[in-house]
Design a protein around this motif. Sequence first.
Motif: not given
Length: 418
Positions: A103, A208, A231, A234
């Motif tokens: 994000t 992404d 991230s 994950k």
Amino acid sequence: MSSQPRTTSFDADTIRGEFPVFDQPLTNGRPVTFLDTAASAQKPRVVIDKERECYEQYYANAYRGVYQFGARVDEELEATREKVRDLINAEEISEIVFTSGTTMSINLVADSWGRKFLRPGDEILLNEMEHHANIVPWQQIANETGASVRYIPLTDDGRLDIQELDNCLTEKTAIIAVTGMSNVLGTINPVEELARRGKQVGALILVDGAQSVPHMPVDVRKAGIDFLTFSGHKIYGPSGVGVLYGRRELLREMDPFLTGGHMIDRVFKEKSTWAELPARFEAGTLPIAQAIALGAAIDFVNQLSFDAIHAHERRLLEHALARLQDEVPGFVCHGPGLEHRGAIISMTLEGVHSEDLAVLLDRRGVFVRHGHHCTMPLHDLLGVSATTRASFGVYNTLDDVDRLVDAIHFAREKLRLV
Ligand SMILES: Cc1ncc(COP(=O)(O)O)c(C=O)c1O
């Protein structure tokens, strides 16, 4: 990739044993059937140990201390940066920026690149399967700059409609922002083709990688990716840390996102100048122990090997879909066929509310997620307000799949559908 695969045949039971969270039975005596890896993955012992090692043996702030702990922290952080570089085949470690997660990474690009380079009339090319993290920052920067967002249509089975690309990808397109793998449909997108087509009209591409980087090899240079985000949490690493990869020439032209300590070269009373890459985009104190332990997570997936991870997750997916389609009346799996998808099943069951299903599955120790999964435009397109999602990771076994299906039978009984 530098680390050698530890094993070619995938022994999920042994791998599961490397995750302490699975050592405990639940209060009702059932084993944990964790099927929410797409939201956040469990952590192997090597990652937990690495984070603890940092706190117990050499913790200090990063890039500030001349004393021994400070030097060790810097060394460990740079080792992770190099592991990230190697993982995604970036050219230089200066192209690897630590952030708090996908994000923040996307917000950073939308803000730092978008504010400087987007012009009125420019278009940002999205699609309806994107996570809100790859929609909302673009809407915001479009509003501020006079650019607009545009959407590549999806096919009925939830893939990008590449036939429509000629209509949406034009000289006005400044950037394509696309997920490597959908967190709902599991769709794996043709990133390389999009990058190539984008380049023909002078558009950049941001991928992404929140869902793709943990499950498949991603090579930014081969694929022609300009920005890649993912991230730590994950990819079996800690929460609070993530990555932005940006091509050096692009990052160098961008203004800082957050400002303050560490990201400056010189601060005067009236103005400041910026540090070199990647420090320019790493204002303040990094998530130090988390970033260090991200390196252990990367070693962990490399040692398993992406080929073996893919083959294993494919087996789980095939087994789950075969049983669910065969045995569960009214089962709908949203998204494309096996050849275009990763190990995510977002389902609706006729006559069953997704929350009821998730709650009843929990009674059997089966942990799934329900809701819109931060993809409201996609759910609008699918014509459902919510789905129930089972997503798989390296620690899942065929027994987990069987427990999922059995628990769905149990839920249908409880709801008096049988
Ligand atoms: C495809 C995708 N993009 C972005 C995100 C946001 O990731 P984070 O919350 O780690 O910033 C997620 C999280 O579920 C995701 O699945």
